[in-house]
Scaffold this motif. Structure first.
Motif, PDB file in Angstrom:
ATOM      1  N   ARG A 108      43.371  38.597  37.470  1.00  0.00           N
ATOM      2  CA  ARG A 108      42.188  38.076  37.865  1.00  0.00           C
ATOM      3  C   ARG A 108      42.155  37.646  39.606  1.00  0.00           C
ATOM      4  NH1 ARG A 108      41.780  35.936  32.923  1.00  0.00           N
ATOM      5  NH2 ARG A 108      42.164  33.771  33.671  1.00  0.00           N
ATOM      6  N   THR A 109      42.975  36.807  39.632  1.00  0.00           N
ATOM      7  CA  THR A 109      43.186  36.338  40.993  1.00  0.00           C
ATOM      8  C   THR A 109      43.540  37.156  42.155  1.00  0.00           C
ATOM      9  OG1 THR A 109      44.172  34.029  40.015  1.00  0.00           O
ATOM     10  CG2 THR A 109      44.321  34.625  42.382  1.00  0.00           C
ATOM     11  N   LEU A 110      44.369  38.332  41.691  1.00  0.00           N
ATOM     12  CA  LEU A 110      44.620  39.471  42.749  1.00  0.00           C
ATOM     13  C   LEU A 110      43.422  40.235  42.898  1.00  0.00           C
ATOM     14  CD1 LEU A 110      46.658  41.168  44.477  1.00  0.00           C
ATOM     15  CD2 LEU A 110      47.086  42.383  42.121  1.00  0.00           C
ATOM     16  N   ASN A 111      42.514  40.595  41.938  1.00  0.00           N
ATOM     17  CA  ASN A 111      41.338  41.310  42.100  1.00  0.00           C
ATOM     18  C   ASN A 111      40.331  40.555  43.096  1.00  0.00           C
ATOM     19  OD1 ASN A 111      42.297  43.335  40.410  1.00  0.00           O
ATOM     20  ND2 ASN A 111      41.365  42.627  38.732  1.00  0.00           N
ATOM     21  N   ARG A 112      40.240  39.119  42.905  1.00  0.00           N
ATOM     22  CA  ARG A 112      39.290  38.424  43.596  1.00  0.00           C
ATOM     23  C   ARG A 112      39.971  38.470  45.164  1.00  0.00           C
ATOM     24  NH1 ARG A 112      39.250  34.729  39.262  1.00  0.00           N
ATOM     25  NH2 ARG A 112      40.814  33.519  40.192  1.00  0.00           N
ATOM     26  N   SER A 113      41.303  38.359  45.399  1.00  0.00           N
ATOM     27  CA  SER A 113      41.654  38.410  46.695  1.00  0.00           C
ATOM     28  C   SER A 113      41.493  39.874  47.253  1.00  0.00           C
ATOM     29  CB  SER A 113      43.194  38.323  46.674  1.00  0.00           C
ATOM     30  OG  SER A 113      43.446  36.966  46.456  1.00  0.00           O
ATOM     31  N   ILE A 114      41.602  40.892  46.552  1.00  0.00           N
ATOM     32  CA  ILE A 114      41.361  42.300  47.067  1.00  0.00           C
ATOM     33  C   ILE A 114      39.875  42.559  47.346  1.00  0.00           C
ATOM     34  CG2 ILE A 114      41.533  44.548  46.491  1.00  0.00           C
ATOM     35  CD1 ILE A 114      43.819  44.263  44.884  1.00  0.00           C
ATOM     36  N   ALA A 115      39.035  41.957  46.639  1.00  0.00           N
ATOM     37  CA  ALA A 115      37.470  42.038  46.698  1.00  0.00           C
ATOM     38  C   ALA A 115      37.035  41.414  48.111  1.00  0.00           C
ATOM     39  CB  ALA A 115      36.577  41.571  45.371  1.00  0.00           C
ATOM     40  N   ARG A 116      37.805  40.265  48.204  1.00  0.00           N
ATOM     41  CA  ARG A 116      37.273  39.703  49.335  1.00  0.00           C
ATOM     42  C   ARG A 116      37.652  40.393  50.668  1.00  0.00           C
ATOM     43  NH1 ARG A 116      40.468  33.741  51.044  1.00  0.00           N
ATOM     44  NH2 ARG A 116      39.468  33.548  53.103  1.00  0.00           N
ATOM     45  N   ALA A 117      39.024  40.847  50.687  1.00  0.00           N
ATOM     46  CA  ALA A 117      39.438  41.560  51.603  1.00  0.00           C
ATOM     47  C   ALA A 117      38.510  42.773  52.077  1.00  0.00           C
ATOM     48  CB  ALA A 117      40.872  41.884  51.775  1.00  0.00           C
ATOM     49  N   LEU A 118      38.035  43.376  51.182  1.00  0.00           N
ATOM     50  CA  LEU A 118      37.320  44.599  51.182  1.00  0.00           C
ATOM     51  C   LEU A 118      36.034  43.873  51.737  1.00  0.00           C
ATOM     52  CD1 LEU A 118      36.639  47.764  50.687  1.00  0.00           C
ATOM     53  CD2 LEU A 118      35.735  46.942  48.431  1.00  0.00           C
ATOM     54  N   ARG A 119      35.388  42.999  51.307  1.00  0.00           N
ATOM     55  CA  ARG A 119      34.093  42.406  51.995  1.00  0.00           C
ATOM     56  C   ARG A 119      34.237  42.244  53.306  1.00  0.00           C
ATOM     57  NH1 ARG A 119      34.176  39.318  46.915  1.00  0.00           N
ATOM     58  NH2 ARG A 119      34.560  37.701  48.236  1.00  0.00           N
TER      59      ARG A 119
END
Length: 476
Positions: free
Chosen positions: A131-142
């Motif tokens: 879950r934490t990793l997915n948030r980090s990846i989503a943030r990088a994409l944004r």
């Protein structure tokens, strides 16, 4: 009897140290079948630990079936430890040959079941780390801007991710600069690049036996000859056998996984690692280190073989696929003296990696998410390993040998010679069970009575039922 070889590695918790010490005593026959272990009070004194710590260690060994508690008497050894047959095959030396990997490998991969006995069963356990990793990846994409999206990533990969990997490796005892690393699309690509850079078609490559079938597939694709070096579930590749082979044939490279090699989970001791590097220097051998399982260590993560490399002769390959997610196709390679050539080959074969994925993983590491995930994962994997071994110890089958890895995702099960796991594959499929037969880990046809069983997934009711059905299939 059910022999249980134990690997040795740094252990994080005191109860693990006590547990390892006790099992080593059983393995070395300090306490034999039926004999009493030292008292709890004596163990507390010897190891300077609390009673609760000693009881925790004893309960772990009892849960795995190697000791038993007797009321008002203490703890006694219940199983005798014998060396596994795979470790006794050192006098069998192969000759180099071209690899020919079974179609079974592709069939297993098509079912997405390389590490799951029952792929149709839900995982159920949700990982906070993912879950934490997915948030980090989503943030990088944004945060990606339009300009960046119109350009390829640099051949070496994201500088921030390479910097975080350098910090992570330093904690293991390996000092590596970020510009010595190159980001790949996983360990398999790293191994492919390493072999392409260091070998020519027809060259001879030494591999562990039993060893990783993915390496055999790469060797077949590249037209390289294979020579299998016997390996034990305790200490990995047999250096005496390798030295004999090096004296007999012009071996160009050696692919080895010192930290928790698949399928057995063996951990190569430091003295064997030094001997391997000494042989590499004397015979001009390229050493390709598959380090993919190191981060799954149940204790402290061991330093890589590469940390002992002083001449740039070791090429290290690793990734996040076994420690975080199989779907996260990000790895890294440290190419030593072949580093520049490896980067050029990466550009030719892949061109570039996803920039936002790398940035997301770098943020995940920098914010402590990766380290926290590994701490939780150690406890999860040890619980799953112990549950699997406890279930296997209930099988009334003799002789049967079970490896006891302190890292990795699987155990190596050695069954009576009359059992043929390859023949059982199709019948198991009809019941929705996907097994990984022993012959897949060699091109020699050996290990027909062996099986790799993974503890990567939770042992829910459905998987435990599948394990019980598998026992019936194998021994009917």
């Amino acid at each position: 009897m059910r022999g249980l070889p134990v690997s040795r590695s740094p252990l994080r918790y005191r109860y693990q140290q006590v547990e390892a010490w006790l099992f080593e005593g059983i393995e070395q026959k300090r306490w034999r079948l039926g004999e009493k272990l030292p008292s709890i009070r004596r163990l507390c004194q010897l190891h300077q630990v609390s009673k609760a710590t000693v009881l925790h260690a004893l309960m772990h060994l009892e849960a795995q079936g190697w000791i038993e508690a007797r009321p008002k008497s203490g703890y006694f050894v219940t199983y005798h430890v014998n060396p596994p047959k795979a470790a006794q095959s050192h006098n069998i030396l192969d000759v180099p040959r071209l690899a020919n990997v079974s179609d079974l490998f592709l069939d297993i991969m098509q079912r997405s079941a390389a590490f799951d006995l029952l792929p149709s069963s839900p995982t159920l356990e949700e990982s906070p780390g993912i879950r934490t990793l997915n948030r980090s990846i989503a943030r990088a994409l944004r945060q990606q801007n339009t300009q960046e999206s119109q350009y390829y990533d640099s051949p070496a990969g994201d500088a921030g991710l390479r910097s975080q990997l350098s910090i992570h490796q330093a904690r293991r005892g390996w000092r590596v600069e970020s510009d010595e690393l190159c980001i790949t699309s996983g360990t398999q690509q790293g191994l492919f690049l390493a072999l392409m850079a260091s070998c020519q078609p027809g060259d001879i490559v030494a591999v562990e036996s039993p060893g990783f079938y993915g390496v055999l597939q790469l060797l077949e694709t590249l037209g390289l000859q294979v020579i299998e070096v016997p390996s034990s579930v305790n200490h990995g590749m047999d250096m005496e056998a390798l030295e004999t082979m090096l004296q007999r044939w012009p071996i160009r490279a050696c692919v080895v996984a010192p930290a928790f090699s698949t399928p057995s989970g063996a951990l190569m001791p430091i003295d064997r690692q030094r001997r391997l590097l000494d042989l590499a220097e004397r015979h001009d051998l390229v050493v390709i280190e598959d380090d993919i399982y190191a981060d799954t260590a149940l204790g402290e993560i061991p330093a890589p073989l590469k940390a002992l490399d002083t001449s740039g002769r070791v090429i290290l390959c690793s990734s996040f696929s076994k420690s975080v997610s199989r779907d996260l196709r990000i790895g890294w390679i440290c190419g030593g003296r072949w580093h520049q050539q490896i980067q050029q080959l990466k550009v030719v074969t892949q061109l570039a990696n996803s920039r936002f994925l790398q940035q997301g993983v770098a943020h995940f590491m920098a914010e402590g998410g990766f380290a926290a995930h590994l701490r939780r994962q150690r406890q999860v994997l040890q619980r799953r390993r112990d549950q699997l071994m406890m279930s296997l110890n209930e099988w009334p089958i003799q002789p049967m040998t079970i490896s006891r890895p302190l890292g990795g995702l699987s155990i190596w099960l050695e069954l009576p010679e009359a059992v043929n796991t390859l023949n059982a594959y199709s019948e198991a499929l009809r019941q929705g069970i996907v097994i990984t037969p022993g012959p897949l880990f060699s091109i020699s046809g050996r290990y027909a009575n062996c099986l790799r069983l993974s503890f990567a997934h939770p042992w829910n009711k459905q998987r435990l039922q599948a394990l019980a059905r598998l026992k019936t299939l194998l021994f009917k």
